[in-house]
Design a protein around this motif. Sequence first.
Motif, short mmCIF file in Angstrom:
data_model
loop_
_atom_site.label_atom_id
_atom_site.label_comp_id
_atom_site.label_asym_id
_atom_site.label_seq_id
_atom_site.Cartn_x
_atom_site.Cartn_y
_atom_site.Cartn_z
N THR A 45 0.68 -1.18 -0.03
CA THR A 45 0.07 -0.10 0.02
C THR A 45 0.81 1.05 -0.12
O THR A 45 2.15 1.23 0.48
N ASN A 46 0.45 2.40 -0.33
CA ASN A 46 0.90 3.61 -0.13
C ASN A 46 0.25 3.99 1.23
O ASN A 46 -0.83 3.47 1.69
N SER A 49 -3.64 4.11 3.10
CA SER A 49 -4.79 3.56 1.97
C SER A 49 -5.71 2.45 2.30
O SER A 49 -6.27 1.88 1.59
N TYR A 131 -2.35 -5.41 -4.00
CA TYR A 131 -2.14 -3.74 -3.84
C TYR A 131 -3.33 -3.10 -3.62
O TYR A 131 -4.22 -3.33 -4.30
N CYS A 133 -5.07 0.49 -3.56
CA CYS A 133 -4.79 1.83 -3.70
C CYS A 133 -5.93 2.59 -3.14
O CYS A 133 -6.97 2.21 -2.82
N TRP A 178 1.32 8.91 -6.97
CA TRP A 178 0.68 8.18 -8.04
C TRP A 178 1.75 7.27 -8.83
O TRP A 178 1.20 6.29 -9.28
N SER A 181 1.09 3.69 -7.05
CA SER A 181 0.06 2.73 -7.67
C SER A 181 0.17 2.49 -8.89
O SER A 181 0.10 1.36 -9.47
N TRP A 185 -0.06 -1.13 -10.73
CA TRP A 185 -1.07 -1.32 -11.62
C TRP A 185 -0.48 -1.94 -12.90
O TRP A 185 -1.17 -2.82 -13.51
N SER A 199 -8.77 -1.45 -4.96
CA SER A 199 -8.93 -0.09 -4.50
C SER A 199 -9.93 0.29 -3.13
O SER A 199 -10.66 -0.78 -3.15
N PHE A 300 -8.13 7.06 -10.03
CA PHE A 300 -8.29 6.94 -8.60
C PHE A 300 -10.06 7.30 -8.31
O PHE A 300 -10.69 8.05 -8.86
#
Length: 300
Positions: A45-46, A49, A131, A133, A178, A181, A185, A199, A300
């Motif tokens: 993850t960021n 998030s 992941y 986002c 960005w 992600s 992606w 997400s 997003f």
Amino acid sequence: RREKGWVASHLHQYQGFWHTTRQLQGVLACQKHFQSQDTDVLLVTNPKSGTTWLKSILFSLINRSVFTDPKKHPLLTTNPHVLVPFLELDLYVENRRPNISYSSSPRLFSTHLPYVSLPESVKSSACKLVYLCRSPKDAFVSHWHFANRLRPESLGENSMEEIFEKFCKGVSLCGPFWDHSLGYWNESFKRPEKVLFLSFEEMKREPVFHVRRLAEFIGCPFSEEEEAKSEVEDVLEMCSFDSLSNLEVNKIGKLPSGEDHKAFFRRGEVGDWVNYLTPQMAEKLDSIVEQNLHGSGLKF
Ligand code: A3P
């Protein structure tokens, strides 16, 4: 490159992304020492998030045949960040070489590492990457609150304008947001069997659908018998914001790294940015994100 950070510490740029000193040491140690196994599951993850949420869900999914009594579930007494450690923030810190070879299989870890900085064995093994986002506007606001909680009271709040400008320039923890992600992606198209891209917003909208997908992806799909007993819904209920944030263990205590357990639970909703960002700020960030994602298909 070194840049004055937005919490109290400094951020360093490494392989195109920004890290605190402590985090960067962890990143380098992971790259050198972490040996991935084919059965590993890594949540990526960021920051801010929804890591805490997904840690709980993944832990519950993977261990559901072990912890069958809901009254004795580890999440009731242990913070999700203790159950699912971060590679670079919990395990490979302060020159520690954790003994993780004994962990039950599949091993479950978490990381904020950008794709480019993953240890080679993670990229080359068959381990799975999940992941998650989140909208940059919500993640930014969430991080601003989090950073304020960690800041000594005498210093007052972080200046939102100042850190917003940095965020827009890509200077944030693990930023550019960005690009972080985007790395996963792109990889999720090249290797869909390795990277599942989720997400926060879609998880909120259709939680049952995505948890079923997640269980299938990590190799433990829900059986007909489990479906009949509504076990997907049970996992979601146990891991919901209300359930977790109301547990005694998550209201008190601190992680070994110093953060209050409580700091990981604020509102847990989609779109709270409207209460903090001006329309001009939102427009500016939207347009920067759009430019950077142009042509990728990621929104997003
Ligand atoms: P907000 O600050 O917007 O409320 P992370 O876990 O990556 O640090 O992210 C923290 C964010 O996830 C916070 O967002 C927090 O409230 C939210 N969160 C924590 N637990 C959650 C849960 N069970 N369900 C939904 N959101 C959750």
